[in-house]
Structures are given as structure tokens and as C-alpha cells.
Enzyme design. Sequence first.
Site, PDB file in Angstrom:
ATOM      1  N   ARG A   1      14.224 -10.059 -28.086  1.00 50.30           N
ATOM      2  CA  ARG A   1      13.367  -9.040 -28.941  1.00 50.30           C
ATOM      3  C   ARG A   1      14.170  -8.343 -29.870  1.00 50.30           C
ATOM      4  NH1 ARG A   1      10.662  -9.009 -24.033  1.00 50.30           N
ATOM      5  NH2 ARG A   1       8.836 -10.292 -23.854  1.00 50.30           N
TER       6      ARG A   1
ATOM      7  N   LYS B   1      10.314  -5.695 -21.611  1.00 48.17           N
ATOM      8  CA  LYS B   1       9.309  -4.795 -21.690  1.00 48.17           C
ATOM      9  C   LYS B   1       8.912  -4.601 -20.195  1.00 48.17           C
ATOM     10  CE  LYS B   1       6.288  -6.926 -25.469  1.00 48.17           C
ATOM     11  NZ  LYS B   1       5.260  -7.490 -25.935  1.00 48.17           N
TER      12      LYS B   1
ATOM     13  N   HIS C   1      11.663 -11.861 -35.271  1.00 47.53           N
ATOM     14  CA  HIS C   1      10.774 -12.385 -34.299  1.00 47.53           C
ATOM     15  C   HIS C   1      10.808 -13.951 -34.675  1.00 47.53           C
ATOM     16  CE1 HIS C   1       8.665 -11.079 -30.576  1.00 47.53           C
ATOM     17  NE2 HIS C   1       7.805 -12.041 -30.703  1.00 47.53           N
TER      18      HIS C   1
ATOM     19  N   ARG D   1      13.332 -15.543 -32.739  1.00 46.09           N
ATOM     20  CA  ARG D   1      12.834 -15.583 -31.279  1.00 46.09           C
ATOM     21  C   ARG D   1      11.962 -16.844 -31.287  1.00 46.09           C
ATOM     22  NH1 ARG D   1      12.004 -12.816 -26.583  1.00 46.09           N
ATOM     23  NH2 ARG D   1       9.835 -13.138 -25.768  1.00 46.09           N
TER      24      ARG D   1
ATOM     25  N   HIS E   1       8.948 -13.392 -20.558  1.00 48.46           N
ATOM     26  CA  HIS E   1       7.597 -13.436 -20.793  1.00 48.46           C
ATOM     27  C   HIS E   1       7.057 -13.122 -19.178  1.00 48.46           C
ATOM     28  CE1 HIS E   1       6.917 -16.122 -24.449  1.00 48.46           C
ATOM     29  NE2 HIS E   1       6.952 -14.805 -24.636  1.00 48.46           N
TER      30      HIS E   1
ATOM     31  N   TYR F   1       4.350 -22.484 -27.626  1.00 44.78           N
ATOM     32  CA  TYR F   1       5.333 -22.957 -28.328  1.00 44.78           C
ATOM     33  C   TYR F   1       5.300 -24.642 -28.084  1.00 44.78           C
ATOM     34  CZ  TYR F   1       7.573 -18.630 -28.761  1.00 44.78           C
ATOM     35  OH  TYR F   1       7.927 -17.202 -28.900  1.00 44.78           O
TER      36      TYR F   1
END
Length: 297
Positions: free
Chosen positions: A148, A172, A242, A245, A268, A277
Site C-alpha cells: 500500500r 493496517k 493502488h 497493487r 489482507h 481479484y
Amino acid sequence: MFLEQFIAYIKYEKRYSPHTVAAYESDLAQFYTFLNHPEVVIGHPSEITHHHIRNWMVELMNQKLTSRSINRKVATLRKYFKFLLQGNHIASTPTARIQTPKIAKHLPVVVEEEKLSRMLDNNEIFTTDFKGRRDKMIVELLFGTGMRLSELLGITEADINTYEGTVKVLGKRNKQRIIPLNKELKLLLQEYLLLKKSEIFANKSLKLIVTDKGADAYAKMIYLIVQKYLNYISTQDKKSPHVLRHTFATSLLNKGADLNAIKDLLGHASLSATQVYTHNSVERLKSIYKQAHPKAN
């Protein structure tokens, strides 16, 4: 007072990233600016009702904000009022009766992998000086690791292990993960670090990515660099970090990578976030089928 307490809570107790904290601060500042005007001044948070929030959402819609942006801002309010509720500052949360707008499902935007690879291999596009090596490394890192933007900005020189060929990133919720580097990217990083060390900067930052003057890189700078080089190969409107990514994940999936492995590489929390995806891959298969099969049309 309550805003400052909440920001301190997400910054020091929840340990959200600086990018996330800034987004929360911005959302709450916008909300209170909307609430407080010459005719009405909201004092205590307990005075805020679901009507105020709905009116704000209508205002955001009038400003042509997307459903996704509005939902993110409402999510900020939910977090804020939950904090106030847990601290017994309010008796109930006004967000309980709020319904957010539905988000239209869009496939992740990607760029053509072959065009991107050719562009990265084009020595006429990227110069061999510090700035050129830095720009190429930024694009290569985003495409080669799927990290990210916030993770890229947080990388320090110490997070790069050129011997092992890995980079450590802080994702995150402050979750660390190790991402492997391909051989070309490892060599590029070594070259860049040597150039960075030889540059005479006013202030030497320990962050991996720095500005032309040696200061810490910032989000807008990365956006502009990515847009500049994607303009060489794409006419699509969206040209952001992004997108690289998304291209990384889609490329892995198209080449048969395990979905759980892609999930771990992307950082994730759940597999459902990665499964988006698979839709890109299905669309690609449909396109190939239509072009190649005699009965397709």
C-alpha cells in the site's frame, strides 16, 4: 476536548497509522464544521442526533462525493460515537439509525502487465541519476510487492534486507509482514541506496523514499510520480499507487498463484478481500474465450 481524546485514543492505544489518523481528523473536522454555523452551535456530543448525520450525508452527496467516500466518513463517525458511548459521555449513539448508501461493485482497475514491464525496462524513460533511480524504484516496489501507499511511505532503510531479498512493511492495524523481492528489484534497491548515500542533502532521512532534497516522501509526491510514468502506457483515468497493487495481485492470480498466498502478500485480514481479484481473472478468461473460440460469437 472529546475530539482530542478520541484522536489520542486511535493514535496511541489503537496505534493507527499516521495516514489513517489524519483521515479521521479530517472527517471529524468536516462534520463539526457542517454542524456549527452562525444559527446553530453544537456544544456537547449528546446534542447530535441522527438527523444531523443524515443532513451531512445529503450535503456530501450534493458535493458529488462517491458512496464509498461517504461510507468511509460515516464509519469515522461510528468509531467516534462508539468511543464516546464506551466512555459514558453519551447515552446512545446517533449512528445506530443511519443507513449508508450502497456501493456499486467495480472490478479492480489494473494496467497491462506487458506494457508496464516494457516501460520499466525502457532506459530512455528512467534516468540513471538519483531522481530517476528513485522514481523507478517506487514504481517497481509498488508493482513488485503489492504494498500500500502508506506502507511504502513507512519503510526505512533498516527494513530492507538485500541479503535475504526481503522488505519489512507495517500494514493496517500495525501488522508487520515480510515481502520477498525479485532479483531485479533487489539490485535496484542496492543501487538506489548507494546513490542516496552519496547525495548531499540538507537533512538525511532514514526513510527509504525521500524527496529531491532528502526529506521524507509524502503521499502526493508518490501519486504524481506514479501518474507521470503510467501516462506513458495508459489512457485510463485512474493512475494511482493502488492500481499497481491491483495489477500485482491480478498478475499473480493469472499465473496460478494460490489465493491464500496472495492474501498474505497483500496483508489482507480475510480472504474475502482478496477474492475480488478472481473476478478480474474470470473477465480475462471470457475475453480470451471470445477472441479464440470459433463458437464464442
